[in-house]
Write a protein that holds these residues in place. Structure first.
Motif, mmCIF file in Angstrom:
data_model
loop_
_atom_site.group_PDB
_atom_site.id
_atom_site.type_symbol
_atom_site.label_atom_id
_atom_site.label_comp_id
_atom_site.label_asym_id
_atom_site.label_seq_id
_atom_site.Cartn_x
_atom_site.Cartn_y
_atom_site.Cartn_z
ATOM 1 N N GLU A 1055 -17.697 18.751 -10.071
ATOM 2 C CA GLU A 1055 -17.093 17.851 -9.095
ATOM 3 C C GLU A 1055 -17.615 16.434 -9.301
ATOM 4 O O GLU A 1055 -18.801 16.219 -9.517
ATOM 5 N N VAL A 1056 -16.700 15.482 -9.238
ATOM 6 C CA VAL A 1056 -17.086 14.071 -9.320
ATOM 7 C C VAL A 1056 -17.575 13.664 -7.938
ATOM 8 O O VAL A 1056 -16.811 13.635 -6.975
ATOM 9 N N LYS A 1057 -18.841 13.381 -7.843
ATOM 10 C CA LYS A 1057 -19.439 13.007 -6.560
ATOM 11 C C LYS A 1057 -19.395 11.493 -6.403
ATOM 12 O O LYS A 1057 -19.838 10.759 -7.293
ATOM 13 N N TYR A 1058 -18.870 11.058 -5.302
ATOM 14 C CA TYR A 1058 -18.827 9.628 -5.021
ATOM 15 C C TYR A 1058 -19.877 9.313 -3.951
ATOM 16 O O TYR A 1058 -19.978 10.031 -2.946
ATOM 17 N N ASN A 1059 -20.652 8.264 -4.166
ATOM 18 C CA ASN A 1059 -21.605 7.891 -3.112
ATOM 19 C C ASN A 1059 -20.839 7.342 -1.911
ATOM 20 O O ASN A 1059 -19.635 7.085 -1.986
ATOM 21 N N ALA A 1060 -21.534 7.188 -0.797
ATOM 22 C CA ALA A 1060 -20.869 6.844 0.463
ATOM 23 C C ALA A 1060 -20.060 5.562 0.338
ATOM 24 O O ALA A 1060 -18.937 5.461 0.844
ATOM 25 N N SER A 1061 -20.613 4.577 -0.370
ATOM 26 C CA SER A 1061 -19.928 3.292 -0.501
ATOM 27 C C SER A 1061 -18.646 3.425 -1.320
ATOM 28 O O SER A 1061 -17.584 2.939 -0.924
ATOM 29 N N VAL A 1062 -18.745 4.107 -2.474
ATOM 30 C CA VAL A 1062 -17.572 4.276 -3.339
ATOM 31 C C VAL A 1062 -16.522 5.127 -2.642
ATOM 32 O O VAL A 1062 -15.317 4.837 -2.681
ATOM 33 N N LYS A 1063 -16.978 6.195 -1.991
ATOM 34 C CA LYS A 1063 -16.049 7.073 -1.285
ATOM 35 C C LYS A 1063 -15.296 6.307 -0.214
ATOM 36 O O LYS A 1063 -14.082 6.451 -0.050
ATOM 37 N N CYS A 1064 -16.018 5.466 0.522
ATOM 38 C CA CYS A 1064 -15.385 4.665 1.576
ATOM 39 C C CYS A 1064 -14.387 3.680 0.981
ATOM 40 O O CYS A 1064 -13.278 3.516 1.501
ATOM 41 N N ASP A 1065 -14.756 3.050 -0.126
ATOM 42 C CA ASP A 1065 -13.851 2.102 -0.780
ATOM 43 C C ASP A 1065 -12.567 2.804 -1.220
ATOM 44 O O ASP A 1065 -11.470 2.254 -1.078
ATOM 45 N N ARG A 1066 -12.713 4.015 -1.755
ATOM 46 C CA ARG A 1066 -11.537 4.775 -2.198
ATOM 47 C C ARG A 1066 -10.651 5.137 -1.007
ATOM 48 O O ARG A 1066 -9.421 5.092 -1.103
ATOM 49 N N MET A 1067 -11.273 5.520 0.102
ATOM 50 C CA MET A 1067 -10.507 5.910 1.287
ATOM 51 C C MET A 1067 -9.801 4.705 1.912
ATOM 52 O O MET A 1067 -8.690 4.833 2.440
ATOM 53 N N ARG A 1068 -10.430 3.538 1.846
ATOM 54 C CA ARG A 1068 -9.860 2.341 2.464
ATOM 55 C C ARG A 1068 -8.798 1.674 1.588
ATOM 56 O O ARG A 1068 -7.999 0.867 2.083
ATOM 57 N N SER A 1069 -8.821 1.965 0.304
ATOM 58 C CA SER A 1069 -7.951 1.245 -0.629
ATOM 59 C C SER A 1069 -6.484 1.428 -0.242
ATOM 60 O O SER A 1069 -6.046 2.510 0.115
ATOM 61 N N GLN A 1070 -5.739 0.355 -0.306
ATOM 62 C CA GLN A 1070 -4.315 0.368 0.022
ATOM 63 C C GLN A 1070 -3.538 0.230 -1.284
ATOM 64 O O GLN A 1070 -3.384 -0.866 -1.819
ATOM 65 N N LYS A 1071 -3.077 1.355 -1.820
ATOM 66 C CA LYS A 1071 -2.335 1.316 -3.074
ATOM 67 C C LYS A 1071 -0.956 0.689 -2.859
ATOM 68 O O LYS A 1071 -0.406 0.724 -1.756
ATOM 69 N N LEU A 1072 -0.435 0.143 -3.947
ATOM 70 C CA LEU A 1072 0.898 -0.449 -3.895
ATOM 71 C C LEU A 1072 1.919 0.602 -3.479
ATOM 72 O O LEU A 1072 1.876 1.745 -3.934
ATOM 73 N N ARG A 1073 2.827 0.220 -2.595
ATOM 74 C CA ARG A 1073 3.909 1.090 -2.166
ATOM 75 C C ARG A 1073 5.128 0.227 -1.869
ATOM 76 O O ARG A 1073 5.012 -0.990 -1.660
ATOM 77 N N ARG A 1074 6.292 0.851 -1.867
ATOM 78 C CA ARG A 1074 7.534 0.134 -1.539
ATOM 79 C C ARG A 1074 8.016 0.608 -0.172
ATOM 80 O O ARG A 1074 8.247 1.805 0.023
ATOM 81 N N ARG A 1075 8.138 -0.303 0.770
ATOM 82 C CA ARG A 1075 8.536 0.075 2.126
ATOM 83 C C ARG A 1075 10.004 0.487 2.176
ATOM 84 O O ARG A 1075 10.812 -0.015 1.395
#
Length: 1119
Positions: A1055-1075
């Motif tokens: 399993e790729v373990k993400y530290n708390a900071s990286v995990k939070c950044d990944r969860m917060r990231s807003q990927k490009l999407r088309r409305r």
């Protein structure tokens, strides 16, 4: 003797690998030259006793002898040279055409657009019929009307008479509807358990919607590719065509409510930003908190991937239940919704409820997102869930929301107290929202749905019939008790409005109509044969999520059952095409662009044990009038060429009818699933009828049919060859080759047995049970794909395993296959692949015989694999052992058996390590163990635990005991909620995760190597030699030196373990999407004073007992 110095150059970084058949650059060629020179110099400097112990010439002799014998055997039995000659003979009449990827993807997109347009037309006709029927219908409170109730149809009472609403409905299995028993002349009506089937609103709605029956039938007759058509009413009933029998779940509950389904919610409302505020002050303890949690979960279930959400709990302070989401909204995809549900389950009460800071926080988040042009950019709402102790809210509303009232506020009063009802209603009515009181768990569903009706008002008043398409989903809940295969679907849906003038300002939504499209049927419009050996087509949504992709794995195994993964329909394109690090492909496809790009990719094979290095060209475009984009992938080289030929129908027909010939059952040679008379035909039978002109109504793919005819003629001599071979070898005591087989790029398969069918080592091979060995919609057979990347004349060997508990996973057989290529005008295409299945024992005997060979000049062989001080292995180019002196090692990975040896081969550059990633993995979460003494720390604790358990059991018993009137209905609903909550405690053992895993690949340029491994107390000598014309290697080592102190090298995922900071950044990231294109947030004629009232406060005994269950599961003290 001290160990010899042995260099360990870092020649194989973790993220690199040299493809066996790639196009190496100058640096790679230089590096390989250095490696080979270094190996030659190193072998020259080895001490003489090492060379004497394992003579290089002898090992090479063994490898050449075994390779020659193996090659002669497999070419003889497979007939590969004959097949190559037969294609060579017709080469002058063949053409090799280069595929225009952009033209191909545009053609596929156009065909898909036409198919989907027909589904939209069917849905539009249903909308018109429903709205017209409602306009003509006058509500009758005393209406008495019998209809086909899906649960009650064909049910009889004790006297043998049909029960009320349970008239006879003739049901017959229908292949078009997954062989379910249906009635295609009429629809039936399903209601969830908590909806009374004789309620006047229900009876009037069902009566009105009877007008849809002739439209259902007419739609199906006009477009026989249609599957399920349905109307989901805002009152809760679900009319489905064709009519079907519905069976409750194992708890006797029908939990399916059409108003909860994604297609209903998306069609009924525009995208929305939601902030949920939940009161967790001390007054919310017990049943109130349980109801509040269930209300939040119900709201979350009404959200989809076009919506955004956050949840704030408040008492004396404002708490984001996910601290990582502080100050933002996150996309309400399945991942985030499930994450929120787990956090909601852990909520605890404490302190005093102060609502104004929480309201301020919610308004600020919504305002910031709107100003930053983030989120849905459409509806915005706050859901306030509390027991009513609110004050000082007016200044907040005046500051942030008045006078425009751009944010709607919906209020949910929890519990039976009505003291604060006026305040809660005032907040909702003065902010264009809706107020409801939820006093029991059973109230939550109906009351939460009210907010959807409010949000739908602007669209209804405008009469904007937006067409929506859902993300991919598996509607396994639709037929709980039926054997429904878990197929991925998308649904097209449209809202149905009341057109009556007197109710215009109320914006009454009557319901939603929809129809399903199986993605498998849609992808049949991108025929597999046009994409080459490694090519494929895929689709994604406007949010970047995969709709269809051959590498999408939506299911996982739990015990013996296959279950959908929690996040199966929110797998992002970047998680499947993970080589697209810059997300160039993803960005272009989400923006609906048409274009192409090229990527070097690593393609996993054989469940991740092997890898192909390919250069792929990606071609993409949008599918008009849908939120979808289509991509087509063609691999460079032979993957971008298609072989064209012609032959007479008479000659081709003759050779098609051989008993050893079959066609890819998943491919569409002829359309057989529309006309009921054609459904019983196999593809081969349909093709014969088409070619003979006996059925003029059959539609076939003429280009593919021509290719099949050519392949049938060219490969026909193989049958006679194999038959003669079988007759000549029938006197042998036990033939070592079980069968020969071939496949062509047109999906044609031929096979011939050399032994009786009962003696075939792997009987599943070339059957649908062994999906990897046959042509499917998603891929060519594994043996074909591997052979196509080998040099001409070289065979690829694979070990086949037994499957099932009785076999305990022993290796069964070995397959060997090679590609047959055709070259025309300097263009080379793979025409076919041919091979054999051999007994593993026969292969081993040939090997041991070969290792008894030695140089004639040497006289008696000085060394043999039979010697006790030598270990001999045959491994494949990915390091898996095919032959070992110790049977249990067969099939295992070399690094697992001898980590020191594989580590040395890696450091020398003989093998390279390639790191692969899996973003669809399932992992076991780390368990959190509490102190073993805590549960029984005192006799009093033990007594209380036992008492709670007894009350829990009593509560469950009484829930199941309720059996009449409204008690029964509410009890059943409460029971469904109870079971859902109870199961929520026992979370699945496996959870979605990201993993990385190594694949090991032999560097083809290094044909032989030798060396010494320093194992501390001794030194191990080894020699490795490539076996000619194969993907196999002979490895001879010194068995007298024990290197077990060196750890094994395992090919397992971590399993790729993400530290708390990286995990939070990944969860917060807003990927490009088309409305989505449309938004309906407000309307000037909207009646905002239609804003709710007091909920029904009647309760059943079962619901009154639910506080006992809440006490059985008390909230833990807050840290």
């Amino acid at each position: 003797m001290p160990g010899l110095p042995w260099p360990h150059p870092n020649l194989s970084p973790p993220h690199s690998g040299v493809p066996c058949c790639g196009r190496p650059g100058p640096w790679v060629l230089l590096r390989e030259t250095v490696i080979i020179l270094w190996l030659l110099l190193s072998s020259a400097s080895l001490p003489t006793w090492g060379q004497t112990k394992i003579p290089l010439e002898t090992v090479k002799l063994w490898a050449d002898t075994f390779g020659r014998d193996l090659y002669n055997t497999v070419t003889k039995y497979s007939g590969s040279l004959l097949l190559q000659k037969k294609y060579k003979d017709v080469e002058s009449s063949l053409k090799i055409q280069e595929v225009d990827g952009l033209e191909l993807v545009r053609k596929f997109s156009e065909d898909m657009e036409n198919m989907l347009r027909r589904k939209v037309e069917a849905v539009k006709s249903l909308v018109e019929a429903a709205e017209e029927a409602d306009l003509r219908h006058e509500f009758n409170a005393s209406l008495v009307f019998n209809y086909y109730n899906s649960v009650l149809v064909n049910e009889r009472d004790e006297k043998g008479n049909y029960v009320e609403l349970g008239a006879e409905l003739v049901l017959e299995p229908n292949a078009h509807f997954s062989n379910l028993r249906v009635n295609t002349s009429v629809s039936s009506v399903q209601l969830p358990t908590n909806v009374y089937n004789k309620d006047p609103d229900i009876l009037n709605g069902v009566y009105m919607s009877e007008a849809l029956n002739p439209v259902f039938v007419e739609n199906f007759q006009r477009d026989p590719t249609l599957t399920w058509q349905y109307f989901g009413s805002s009152t809760g009933f679900f009319r489905i065509y064709p009519g079907i029998k519905w069976t409750p779940d194992e708890n006797g509950v029908i939990a399916f409510d059409c108003r909860n389904r994604g297609w209903y919610i998306q069609a009924a409302t525009s995208p929305k930003d939601i902030v949920i505020l939940v009161d967790v002050s001390g007054s919310m303890k017990g049943l109130r908190l349980t109801i509040a949690k269930h209300t939040i979960v119900t709201i979350l279930d009404t959200l989809g991937e076009n919506d955004f959400v956050n949840i704030i709990a408040y008492n004396d302070y404002v708490h984001y239940i996910e601290p990582c989401f502080r100050g933002i909204l996150v996309q309400a995809d399945r991942d985030n919704r499930e994450h929120f549900k787990q956090l909601v389950d852990e909520l605890m009460v404490k302190g005093v409820g102060v609502v104004n800071p929480a309201l301020s926080e919610a308004f600020q988040i919504l305002q910031q997102f709107q100003e930053a042009r983030q989120g849905s950019l459409c509806n915005q709402a706050i859901m306030l869930i509390t027991d009513g102790a609110v004050e000082d809210y007016e200044p907040v509303l005046e500051k942030f929301n008045w006078p425009d009232r751009k944010v709607r506020v919906f209020t949910y009063l929890i519990g039976r107290e009505v003291t604060f009802a006026d305040r809660m209603k005032w907040i909702a009515c003065n902010n264009k929202g809706y107020y409801t009181q939820i006093s029991t768990l059973a109230d939550a569903q109906e009351n939460v749905m009210e907010y959807l009706h409010v949000l739908s008002r602007p669209m209804v008043i405008n009469h904007d019939h937006d067409i929506i398409w859902t993300e991919a989903y598996m509607d396994s809940k639709l037929f709980t008790s039926q054997t429904q295969s878990l197929m991925l679907l998308t649904t097209v849906a449209m809202p149905v409005f009341s057109k009556k003038n007197e109710t215009r300002s109320h914006g009454i939504l009557l319901g939603v109509v929809g129809s399903d499209v199986t993605l498998r049927e849609l992808m049949k419009l991108a025929p597999r044969y046009k994409l080459g050996v490694h090519g494929y087509a895929f689709m994604n949504t406007n949010n970047g999520y995969i709709l269809s992709h051959p590498d999408l794995r939506p299911l996982y195994r739990e015990g013996k059952k296959l279950k959908p993964k929690p996040n199966y329909n929110s797998v992002d394109l970047s998680e499947v095409e993970w080589e697209d690090q810059a997300e160039t492909l993803r960005t272009a496809m989400i923006n609906g662009e048409t274009g192409s790009l090229t990527m070097d990719v690593k393609v996993p094979l054989d469940n991740g044990k092997r890898v192909l290095f390919l250069t792929n060209d990606y071609f993409f475009t949008d599918i008009s009038d849908t939120p979808f984009s289509l991509g087509v992938v063609l691999s460079r080289g032979h993957g971008e060429y298609i072989l064209m030929g012609n032959t007479s129908v008479e000659e081709g027909l003759h050779d098609l009818l051989h008993p050893d010939l079959s066609l890819a059952s998943d491919w569409i040679y002829c359309i057989t699933d529309i006309d009921p008379d054609h459904r019983k035909l196999s593809q081969l039978e349909a093709m014969v009828l088409f070619l003979t002109g006996k059925d003029p109504d059959l539609e076939c793919d003429e280009e593919l049919v021509r290719e099949v005819l050519l392949d049938a003629v060219v490969t026909a001599p193989m049958e006679a060859y194999w038959t003669a071979l079988a007759l000549n070898t029938s006197d042998e005591s036990e033939p070592e080759v079980d069968m020969a087989f071939l496949g062509t790029r047109a999906g044609l398969l031929r096979g011939s047995l050399f032994v009786g069918s009962e003696k075939v080592s792997d009987r599943k091979f070339l059957t649908p049970e062994d999906e990897a060995s046959v042509f499917t919609m998603d891929h060519f057979p594994l043996w074909y794909r591997q052979a196509s990347e080998r040099p001409p004349g070289s065979f690829v060997f694979n070990l086949h395993w037994a499957q099932g508990p009785e076999s305990q996973g022993e290796p069964l057989a070995v397959t060997a296959s090679t590609a047959v290529v055709v070259t025309v005008d300097k263009k080379t295409a793979v025409a076919a692949a041919v091979g054999v299945q051999m007994k593993l024992g026969g292969l081993q005997r040939r090997f041991w015989a070969a290792t008894r060979q030695c140089d004639a000049a040497a006289g008696t062989c000085p060394e043999s694999c039979a010697d006790s001080d030598l270990d001999c292995f045959v491994i494949d180019n990915n390091g898996f052992i095919l032959i070992s002196e110790r049977a249990p090692e067969t099939g295992r990975f070399l690094g697992e058996v001898d980590g020191a040896l594989l580590s040395q081969l890696l450091s020398m550059g003989v093998f390279s390590r390639v790191t692969m990633y899996d973003y669809q993995a399932m992992c076991r979460p780390q368990s959190h163990h509490h102190s073993g003494t805590q549960p029984l720390s005192s006799p009093l604790t033990a007594f209380l635990t036992a008492t709670r358990w007894l009350l829990h059991q009593l509560c469950l018993f009484l829930l199941e005991w309720c059996a009449w009137g409204s008690w029964h209905e509410r009890g059943a609903e409460a029971k469904a909620v109870f079971h859902h909550s109870h199961k929520h405690k026992k979370q699945d053992v496996l959870q979605p995760c990201d993993t990385e895993y190594p694949v090991f690949v032999h560097r083809e340029a290094i044909r032989e190597a030798n060396g010494i491994i320093d194992c501390g107390t001794c030194q191990k000598v080894f020699v490795i030699q490539q076996i000619p014309n194969s993907n196999l290697l002979l490895l001879v080592t010194d068995s007298t030196c024990d290197c077990s102190s060196i750890p094994p090298v395992l090919q397992e995922a971590t399993e790729v373990k993400y530290n708390a900071s990286v995990k939070c950044d990944r969860m917060r990231s807003q990927k490009l999407r088309r409305r989505p294109d449309s938004c309906h947030a407000f309307h000037a004629e909207e009646n905002a004073q239609d804003c709710g009232g007091t909920a029904d406060t009647s309760a059943s005994l079962a619901l009154l007992l639910l506080p006992l269950w809440a006490w059985r599961h008390p909230p833990q003290a807050q840290a």
